[in-house]
Design a protein around this motif. Structure first.
Motif, PDB file in Angstrom:
ATOM      1  N   ASP A 116      21.745  12.901 -35.947  1.00 14.31           N
ATOM      2  CA  ASP A 116      21.371  14.026 -37.025  1.00 14.31           C
ATOM      3  C   ASP A 116      20.984  12.988 -38.417  1.00 14.31           C
ATOM      4  OD1 ASP A 116      22.124  16.516 -36.067  1.00 14.31           O
ATOM      5  OD2 ASP A 116      24.143  16.069 -37.464  1.00 14.31           O
ATOM      6  N   ALA A 117      21.498  11.640 -38.498  1.00 11.55           N
ATOM      7  CA  ALA A 117      21.655  10.345 -39.092  1.00 11.55           C
ATOM      8  C   ALA A 117      20.054  10.241 -39.649  1.00 11.55           C
ATOM      9  CB  ALA A 117      22.431   9.640 -39.595  1.00 11.55           C
ATOM     10  N   GLN A 118      19.392   9.751 -37.893  1.00  8.25           N
ATOM     11  CA  GLN A 118      18.225   9.722 -37.789  1.00  8.25           C
ATOM     12  C   GLN A 118      17.077  10.137 -37.674  1.00  8.25           C
ATOM     13  OE1 GLN A 118      17.748   6.211 -34.719  1.00  8.25           O
ATOM     14  NE2 GLN A 118      19.238   4.844 -36.554  1.00  8.25           N
ATOM     15  N   ALA A 119      17.580  11.995 -37.871  1.00 11.56           N
ATOM     16  CA  ALA A 119      16.198  12.918 -37.799  1.00 11.56           C
ATOM     17  C   ALA A 119      15.911  13.621 -38.494  1.00 11.56           C
ATOM     18  CB  ALA A 119      17.423  14.232 -37.046  1.00 11.56           C
ATOM     19  N   PHE A 120      14.688  13.007 -38.967  1.00 10.96           N
ATOM     20  CA  PHE A 120      14.067  13.489 -40.069  1.00 10.96           C
ATOM     21  C   PHE A 120      12.991  14.444 -39.444  1.00 10.96           C
ATOM     22  CE2 PHE A 120      16.068   9.708 -41.691  1.00 10.96           C
ATOM     23  CZ  PHE A 120      15.970  10.393 -42.471  1.00 10.96           C
ATOM     24  N   TRP A 121      12.545  15.577 -40.287  1.00 11.25           N
ATOM     25  CA  TRP A 121      11.088  16.208 -40.216  1.00 11.25           C
ATOM     26  C   TRP A 121      10.420  16.348 -41.750  1.00 11.25           C
ATOM     27  CZ3 TRP A 121      11.393  20.829 -43.527  1.00 11.25           C
ATOM     28  CH2 TRP A 121      12.398  21.007 -43.400  1.00 11.25           C
ATOM     29  N   VAL A 122       9.401  16.697 -41.356  1.00 16.99           N
ATOM     30  CA  VAL A 122       8.055  16.777 -42.057  1.00 16.99           C
ATOM     31  C   VAL A 122       7.690  18.361 -42.387  1.00 16.99           C
ATOM     32  CG1 VAL A 122       5.850  15.488 -42.812  1.00 16.99           C
ATOM     33  CG2 VAL A 122       7.226  14.154 -41.452  1.00 16.99           C
ATOM     34  N   ASP A 123       8.080  18.638 -43.923  1.00 15.73           N
ATOM     35  CA  ASP A 123       7.460  19.632 -44.749  1.00 15.73           C
ATOM     36  C   ASP A 123       5.988  19.991 -44.554  1.00 15.73           C
ATOM     37  OD1 ASP A 123       8.082  22.185 -45.307  1.00 15.73           O
ATOM     38  OD2 ASP A 123       8.971  21.948 -46.802  1.00 15.73           O
ATOM     39  N   SER A 124       5.771  21.279 -44.479  1.00 14.62           N
ATOM     40  CA  SER A 124       4.232  22.038 -44.618  1.00 14.62           C
ATOM     41  C   SER A 124       3.664  21.121 -46.208  1.00 14.62           C
ATOM     42  CB  SER A 124       3.996  23.111 -44.268  1.00 14.62           C
ATOM     43  OG  SER A 124       4.670  23.487 -45.655  1.00 14.62           O
ATOM     44  N   ASP A 125       4.474  20.697 -46.152  1.00 15.35           N
ATOM     45  CA  ASP A 125       3.715  19.849 -47.327  1.00 15.35           C
ATOM     46  C   ASP A 125       3.277  18.606 -48.016  1.00 15.35           C
ATOM     47  OD1 ASP A 125       5.796  19.278 -48.703  1.00 15.35           O
ATOM     48  OD2 ASP A 125       5.846  19.957 -50.501  1.00 15.35           O
ATOM     49  N   ALA A 126       3.953  17.868 -46.274  1.00 14.56           N
ATOM     50  CA  ALA A 126       3.882  16.366 -46.290  1.00 14.56           C
ATOM     51  C   ALA A 126       5.342  15.599 -46.729  1.00 14.56           C
ATOM     52  CB  ALA A 126       3.346  15.578 -46.700  1.00 14.56           C
ATOM     53  N   THR A 127       6.717  16.650 -47.331  1.00 17.40           N
ATOM     54  CA  THR A 127       7.121  15.909 -47.655  1.00 17.40           C
ATOM     55  C   THR A 127       8.639  15.651 -47.014  1.00 17.40           C
ATOM     56  OG1 THR A 127       7.130  16.999 -49.487  1.00 17.40           O
ATOM     57  CG2 THR A 127       9.368  16.520 -49.598  1.00 17.40           C
ATOM     58  N   VAL A 128       9.065  14.410 -46.881  1.00 16.52           N
ATOM     59  CA  VAL A 128      10.223  14.388 -45.404  1.00 16.52           C
ATOM     60  C   VAL A 128      11.387  14.756 -45.780  1.00 16.52           C
ATOM     61  CG1 VAL A 128      11.094  11.770 -44.650  1.00 16.52           C
ATOM     62  CG2 VAL A 128       8.079  11.871 -45.392  1.00 16.52           C
ATOM     63  N   ASN A 129      11.810  14.839 -45.038  1.00 16.74           N
ATOM     64  CA  ASN A 129      12.609  15.450 -44.307  1.00 16.74           C
ATOM     65  C   ASN A 129      14.354  15.378 -44.075  1.00 16.74           C
ATOM     66  OD1 ASN A 129      12.730  17.766 -47.193  1.00 16.74           O
ATOM     67  ND2 ASN A 129      10.836  17.982 -45.367  1.00 16.74           N
TER      68      ASN A 129
END
Length: 187
Positions: free
Chosen positions: A63-76
């Protein structure tokens, strides 16, 4: 288990032309091309803390390295958004100063960080944000290691600086093998 995020805040920051994200990206790791380290949530929930580190990439993504990018290009990461700190303790950054990237609760982010290319298909990308105070231009983050522990400071754009370049590694991405570990495929 990674928390599902709903109601992610949209942002008025401009997206670079040519980016069109129809939906959120799959989970993946952001790998710095200079060091082969991954963006990592260090677990500190204090928004003023340095809760973003650079650690070796994990073959079995946690989970600590699991990132995703939202539809507006924001990194989460989970229910937090990658951002420049902007709160009562850090209301702005004056000339000659530079913020650093942190993870903040999504509903309190004022200066979110975004990517400048489609994560699943880009050869590499940059993570950036716009600092509006003092008319500073947009800034990229780069992997650093300063004495205060700010591992991702904001810097002026320099495409020749490999520390500003990242790849997004995921099962369905162009990059589905961790760099520097060619025998390791993301599972």
């Amino acid at each position: 288990e990674i928390a599902e995020v709903t109601g992610v805040q949209t942002c008025a920051l401009p997206i670079l032309s040519g980016l069109a994200f129809a939906s959120a990206s799959p989970l993946g790791q952001f790998v710095n091309l200079r060091t082969c380290n991954c963006l990592t949530n260090t677990g500190d929930t204090n928004p003023n803390a340095n809760n973003l580190g650079n650690l070796p990439c994990e073959a079995q993504m946690s989970d600590a390295q699991a990132f995703w990018v939202d539809s507006d290009a924001t990194v989460n990461n989970g229910d937090q958004t990658l951002a420049f700190p902007y709160n009562d303790d850090h209301p702005h950054f004056g000339p000659g100063t530079s913020p650093w990237a942190t993870l903040q609760p999504t509903d309190s982010v004022i200066v979110p960080l975004k990517i400048d290319a489609a994560p699943e298909t880009a050869d590499y990308l940059h993570i950036w944000g716009v600092i509006t105070d003092y008319l500073q231009p947009d800034r990229r983050i780069r992997e650093g290691d300063d004495d205060s522990g700010h591992y991702y400071p904001a810097v002026a754009f320099d495409d020749d600086d490999e520390a500003q370049r990242f790849v997004f590694v995921c099962e369905t991405c162009v990059h589905n093998v961790l760099p520097c570990q060619p025998q390791t495929t993301l599972v």
